[in-house]
Write an enzyme that holds these catalytic residues in place. Sequence first.
Site, PDB file in Angstrom:
ATOM      1  CB  CYS A 158      -7.056  -3.417   6.426  1.00 24.99           C
ATOM      2  SG  CYS A 158      -5.989  -1.863   6.487  1.00 24.99           S
ATOM      3  CB  SER A 175      -5.697   0.550  -1.054  1.00 24.26           C
ATOM      4  OG  SER A 175      -4.748  -0.488  -1.049  1.00 24.26           O
ATOM      5  CB  CYS A 185      -8.843  -4.393  14.666  1.00 27.67           C
ATOM      6  SG  CYS A 185      -8.505  -3.835  12.898  1.00 27.67           S
ATOM      7  CD  GLU A 212      -3.061   1.087  -4.153  1.00 28.55           C
ATOM      8  OE1 GLU A 212      -2.858   0.183  -3.006  1.00 28.55           O
ATOM      9  OE2 GLU A 212      -4.097   1.213  -4.748  1.00 28.55           O
ATOM     10  CD  GLU A 220     -11.424  -9.117   4.022  1.00 29.85           C
ATOM     11  OE1 GLU A 220     -11.106  -9.755   5.086  1.00 29.85           O
ATOM     12  OE2 GLU A 220     -10.740  -8.139   3.792  1.00 29.85           O
ATOM     13  CE  LYS A 268     -10.255  -8.183   8.602  1.00 30.66           C
ATOM     14  NZ  LYS A 268      -9.484  -7.988   7.309  1.00 30.66           N
ATOM     15  CD  GLU A 284      -3.059   0.407   2.295  1.00 29.21           C
ATOM     16  OE1 GLU A 284      -3.244  -0.683   2.534  1.00 29.21           O
ATOM     17  OE2 GLU A 284      -4.148   1.290   2.505  1.00 29.21           O
ATOM     18  CD  GLU A 329     -15.002  -9.491  -4.622  1.00 26.56           C
ATOM     19  OE1 GLU A 329     -15.207 -10.134  -3.595  1.00 26.56           O
ATOM     20  OE2 GLU A 329     -15.728  -8.307  -4.953  1.00 26.56           O
TER      21      GLU A 329
END
Lengths: 158, 579
Positions: free
Chosen positions: B300, B320, B504, B283, B362, B359, B280, B367
């Site tokens: 994230c 990102s 988190c 990036e 996710e 999560k 990142e 993807e």
Amino acid sequence: MQDLKKVDDIAKKYAEMNTPLIYILKDVQKEFGYLSQPILTQVAQVTDIPLSEIYGVATFYSLFTTKPKGKHIVRCCNNAPCFVNGSKEVLEKIKEYLGIDTGETTEDALFTLEFTSCLGLCAVAPVMMVDDEVYGNLTPEKAVAILKDYKMKGSSNA
Amino acid sequence: MANINLTIDGIPVSVPQGTTVLEAAEKVNIKIPRLCYHPDLPPVSACRLCVVDIKGDRLLRTACSWKCQDGMEVSTRTPHVRDARKMALELLLSRHPMLCTECVRNGSCELQEIANQFGIREISFKYNERKGDKDYSSAAVVRDPSKCILCRRCVQTCELVQSVSAIGMEGRGYDVWVDTPFNEGLNDIACVACGQCIDRCPVGALYENSHINQVWVALDDPKKHVIVQTAPAVRVAIGEEFGMPPGGLVTNQMVAALRRIGFDKVFDTDFTADLTIMEEGHELLGRIKEGGTLPLLTSCSPGWVNFIEHFYPSLLPHVSSCKSPQQMFGALAKTYYAEKEGINPEDIYVVSIMPCTAKKQEAGRSEMSSSGYQDVDAVLTTREAAVMMKQVGIELPQLDDDEYDEPLGISTGAGVIFGATGGVMEAALRTVYEVVTEKKLENVDIKVVRGIQGIREAEIDLNGTKVKAAVAHGLANARELMDKIVKGEADYHFIEIMACPGGCLGGGGQPIPTSEEIRKKRAEAIYKADKGLSMRKSHENPAVLQLYKEFLGEPNSHKAHELLHTHYKGKEIYKHKVA
Ligand code: FES
Ligand code: FES
């Protein structure tokens, strides 16, 4: 398919207001008969009010409905003054006569039975409303007679 | 302003203006029972368990919302108060199924605790079931309306903390209920899966979609090579599930416990957090140099990704392309690690332990399988991991320390601080600074991006280029920043967003309860962990450097892109949207 453009027009009418939701829902219900999921979703889109909030308002007020309704809406008051004057017996008889529970619609789509909160007519309790008409001092028999009248008119119109 | 003086049960107490009776009572160690009150939320006074008697007042008042006044004489224990509270509690219990032994919140249920404190042994009212089917549609959050006590904490959290408003109060009077619009499944509406509602729920009406059973099945399968990764925020919270005070740092005992459970390797998500910084960070530098879309938004936090997909799809080019550390870990486990160890990726089963419910959702996204295998197979919340430990009799605080396995268990302090709001930003700045300036960063602690304020800003000088950064946590704060970008009022280069308050460490999968005080303690533990490590910059992580040398080439290489990056698509907010 209902013409949801009308929702936009109605919302536009109240665009200047601070808290337009109830007015919009009232007009939208008048236009479409009830507040369906696509209709309320459209209200959410044009007003930018979360659907959960709109749905909350639509289910809070007994005059709003999210389900299609019969031709006549029968509303029985279930607050305390009516209750102590025998609204329960009246309601039981009406249920028996129509063959439905509160919140339901008869198969011929003629009647929907609902509760309402106090109508301010406690002096003539127990009270019911059929559409915009109010009927007081009810007995179970009187209530059924009134509904029979509506039924007669309903079938003669048809 | 002068303090207000009052007495509570005869005990004098002095508090600032605006203090509620409930807060004042706490100062003199009187705990007034409460169910709808939560320190993160404004009071709604729905449960009436907190009522108190105020001298001269005819009515009982709810302590959670009633403000102290000078000279007030409060009593929390008159017969009137006791009767009213007991009646309120019994009425709540009369609509609660009382299936405590089979409930996830057995032992952490506030209703159960209060019933116990009140000494309830029987209930004067007949049980009247609260109707409603369980909703299992979401991969993250399960809703069981039959257990709901209508405290409204979930609804307030969803609306005020997260500005998502997926659920609301519906109907009225005795029949009021909590629901999604038209009783849709959570998966079919714009629920972001953050699980903050679970954290606020006093009972078991909301909980995570459990993966415990499937993890045991994998562990018991001799053909499977089962490896586990632990997210940064788990180590500062899991101790709470074993009765330790908040802020206990139990990294190495947790590793020991996981090894005892039977995982073949115990690895660390901090490793891929370091890797995320490499990817990142480059990036970001690339976008600044080549005039790419700015500000760059972090990716994230999966609850946050869901949020932007639903509510700001036009801003997705800002996000990102890096997968989250959890997903990068899974992708590497089934490629790099499989090759290195000579294990068939098909036999590798990746479990993650996350402070997060999103999560879970996710991990199942389409993807997330560019290696040909699903990156991550099962996701346990911190709470579920503790349950598994307890299932096999592990007393975490009693264990001796153990070390993470190599190479995917090697990490730096930069990886650890991912667990706190501002951590990704700080970790990125540590690396970007040294990469660009080729100078050593003297003070590694970039304190301006730390803290609990909802939105924070910082500016750092990179050889003359000023990099403007912002940090937000809690989606209501994220929304504020997104509105700024939409209006063209945001001149930041880089924005870190975490869906949950505190980052988190305050995630929807963390031990319950969570409050600002608890989040602060966990954050202190995170920064303590960072300080205690010899390596504190991601680009110094030798295992990450090795990974680039042996496998990926360089940051943002073709291979890195294939395995570690992805793109998100917009989603509708409402299912029934008509064009
Ligand atoms: S209670 Fe029925 S009209 Fe007032
Ligand atoms: S805590 Fe005060 S009314 Fe619920």
